[in-house]
Design an enzyme around this catalytic site. Structure first.
Site, PDB file in Angstrom:
ATOM      1  N   HIS A 101       0.835  -1.211   0.000  1.00 40.99           N
ATOM      2  CA  HIS A 101       0.000   0.000   0.000  1.00 40.99           C
ATOM      3  C   HIS A 101       0.863   1.252   0.000  1.00 40.99           C
ATOM      4  O   HIS A 101       2.045   1.226   0.355  1.00 40.99           O
ATOM      5  CB  HIS A 101      -0.932   0.025   1.219  1.00 40.99           C
ATOM      6  CG  HIS A 101      -0.201   0.132   2.536  1.00 40.99           C
ATOM      7  ND1 HIS A 101       0.439  -0.944   3.122  1.00 40.99           N
ATOM      8  CD2 HIS A 101      -0.004   1.177   3.367  1.00 40.99           C
ATOM      9  CE1 HIS A 101       1.004  -0.560   4.262  1.00 40.99           C
ATOM     10  NE2 HIS A 101       0.759   0.728   4.431  1.00 40.99           N
ATOM     11  N   ASP A 103       0.601   4.997   1.877  1.00 47.51           N
ATOM     12  CA  ASP A 103      -0.116   5.440   3.074  1.00 47.51           C
ATOM     13  C   ASP A 103      -1.214   6.460   2.750  1.00 47.51           C
ATOM     14  O   ASP A 103      -0.990   7.420   1.982  1.00 47.51           O
ATOM     15  CB  ASP A 103       0.850   6.086   4.082  1.00 47.51           C
ATOM     16  CG  ASP A 103       1.703   5.053   4.806  1.00 47.51           C
ATOM     17  OD1 ASP A 103       1.276   3.896   4.918  1.00 47.51           O
ATOM     18  OD2 ASP A 103       2.799   5.437   5.259  1.00 47.51           O
ATOM     19  N   HIS A 257       4.636   0.069   0.220  1.00 45.85           N
ATOM     20  CA  HIS A 257       5.389  -0.704   1.208  1.00 45.85           C
ATOM     21  C   HIS A 257       4.464  -1.711   1.871  1.00 45.85           C
ATOM     22  O   HIS A 257       3.240  -1.628   1.757  1.00 45.85           O
ATOM     23  CB  HIS A 257       6.025   0.219   2.257  1.00 45.85           C
ATOM     24  CG  HIS A 257       5.029   1.033   3.010  1.00 45.85           C
ATOM     25  ND1 HIS A 257       4.478   2.189   2.499  1.00 45.85           N
ATOM     26  CD2 HIS A 257       4.456   0.860   4.221  1.00 45.85           C
ATOM     27  CE1 HIS A 257       3.621   2.689   3.368  1.00 45.85           C
ATOM     28  NE2 HIS A 257       3.571   1.901   4.427  1.00 45.85           N
ATOM     29  N   ARG A 272       5.134   5.896  13.895  1.00 45.14           N
ATOM     30  CA  ARG A 272       5.172   6.529  12.568  1.00 45.14           C
ATOM     31  C   ARG A 272       4.700   7.973  12.640  1.00 45.14           C
ATOM     32  O   ARG A 272       3.684   8.257  13.284  1.00 45.14           O
ATOM     33  CB  ARG A 272       4.294   5.752  11.590  1.00 45.14           C
ATOM     34  CG  ARG A 272       4.511   6.177  10.141  1.00 45.14           C
ATOM     35  CD  ARG A 272       3.622   5.391   9.197  1.00 45.14           C
ATOM     36  NE  ARG A 272       2.360   6.058   8.981  1.00 45.14           N
ATOM     37  CZ  ARG A 272       1.297   5.500   8.393  1.00 45.14           C
ATOM     38  NH1 ARG A 272       1.357   4.265   7.953  1.00 45.14           N
ATOM     39  NH2 ARG A 272       0.186   6.188   8.227  1.00 45.14           N
TER      40      ARG A 272
HETATM   41  C1  SIN Z   1       3.260   1.058   7.610  1.00 48.76           C
HETATM   42  O1  SIN Z   1       2.576   0.364   6.855  1.00 48.76           O
HETATM   43  O2  SIN Z   1       3.181   2.279   7.618  1.00 48.76           O
HETATM   44  C2  SIN Z   1       4.222   0.407   8.578  1.00 48.76           C
HETATM   45  C3  SIN Z   1       4.918  -0.752   8.010  1.00 48.76           C
HETATM   46  C4  SIN Z   1       5.584  -1.590   9.062  1.00 48.76           C
HETATM   47  O3  SIN Z   1       5.069  -1.674  10.185  1.00 48.76           O
HETATM   48  O4  SIN Z   1       6.604  -2.200   8.764  1.00 48.76           O
END
Ligand code: SIN
Length: 286
Positions: A101, A103, A257, A272
């Protein structure tokens, strides 16, 4: 190894990813340093910093040097710094980030980037992978590129997030219903131009893109199936094995990602910060 004025850069793969050495993210950064980090991000799409020791407040302050920060409507947030989202996965809360995806594409101005810090790691596993959407676009045939460039897609919060999991409590249900009401579906181009580099990249993803506008349902599904498989080819991907103190900063405008869901029953906690971007656009060449 290449060198900017302030740090060293080790390129990790031709398409995406670089390790930045010689920066302490906990210290206030000069405008020059922020500019150099931005340039490294544009060049490599995801950049990694090792051995960092920064608090959620310092993570928020660093992220805010790149733009306004997004407050996620569903995920848990740090009590003192609500701009810091907490991803805490364990047996009672398995990861939901293990699908490719980009974000927060469910808003009009999806993030320009996200900064992810490892807080608690399993003994092994729990890697994250990123893919370059401009490399994925460049690898398509010219007729396919032209076809996609004319299209738009619907991105929808409610397509990705369901009430499941929150339905156990009245507060959870209310939070979900408020989030759905505040995040109606939005339309974005299927191919977007990067606002800083001009590079074209695929801008649909398996998590938030409900359908491609103007196509019949089965046509949209077939095209999304093709694109969702195409974007994850290993040639476009870098995989990061987290160690304590690692931080990743990705350009959310031309990457996707996913987390690797292989670490249960161990716990993995990440924080994050998500920097808002601008409205995606496609500009045809004259
Ligand atoms: C995310 O999808 O923003 C985080 C990815 C992760 O936890 O590795």
């Amino acid at each position: 190894m290449t060198r900017s004025n302030s740090f060293q850069i080790e390129v990790l793969s031709p398409a995406i990813g670089a390790l930045v050495r010689g920066v302490n993210l906990a210290e206030p950064a000069s405008d020059d340093l922020i500019g150099e980090i931005r340039s490294a991000l544009l060049a490599h799409k995801v950049i990694f910093f090792e051995g960092q020791d920064f608090t959620p407040g310092q993570q928020r302050d660093f992220a805010a040097r790149f733009g306004d920060l997004h407050l996620h409507p569903l995920y848990d947030r740090n009590d003192a710094h609500p701009e810091i989202m907490i991803i805490d996965n364990h047996v009672d809360n398995p990861t939901d980030n293990n699908f490719w995806h980009t974000d927060v594409t469910f808003i009009e101005t999806p993030p320009m980037g996200s900064i992810l810090a490892a807080r608690t790691l399993p003994p092994t596993g729990g890697d994250t992978m990123w893919a370059s959407m401009s490399a994925a676009y460049d690898a398509l045939s010219a007729p396919m590129q032209r076809f996609l460039e004319g299209l738009e897609a619907i991105h929808d919060f409610a397509y990705a997030f369901t009430a499941q999991g929150l339905a156990g409590s009245q507060a959870g249900r209310e939070r979900y219903e408020k989030a759905v009401a505040e995040n109606p579906p939005v339309t974005h181009p299927v191919v977007r131009c990067h606002p800083e580099t001009g590079q074209r990249g695929i801008f649909v993803n398996s998590v938030f893109t409900r359908r491609i506008k103007g196509l019949r349902r089965e046509e949209s599904q077939a095209l999304m199936t093709f694109l969702n498989a195409h974007v994850q080819k290993p040639e476009f991907v870098v995989r990061w094995r987290w160690r304590s103190g690692d931080v990743a900063f990705w350009d959310n405008r031309n990457t996707q990602h996913r987390a690797v869901d292989d670490f249960l029953p161990h716990r993995r906690i990440m924080t994050r910060a998500t920097v808002l971007g601008d409205r995606p656009f496609f500009a045809p060449t004259a």
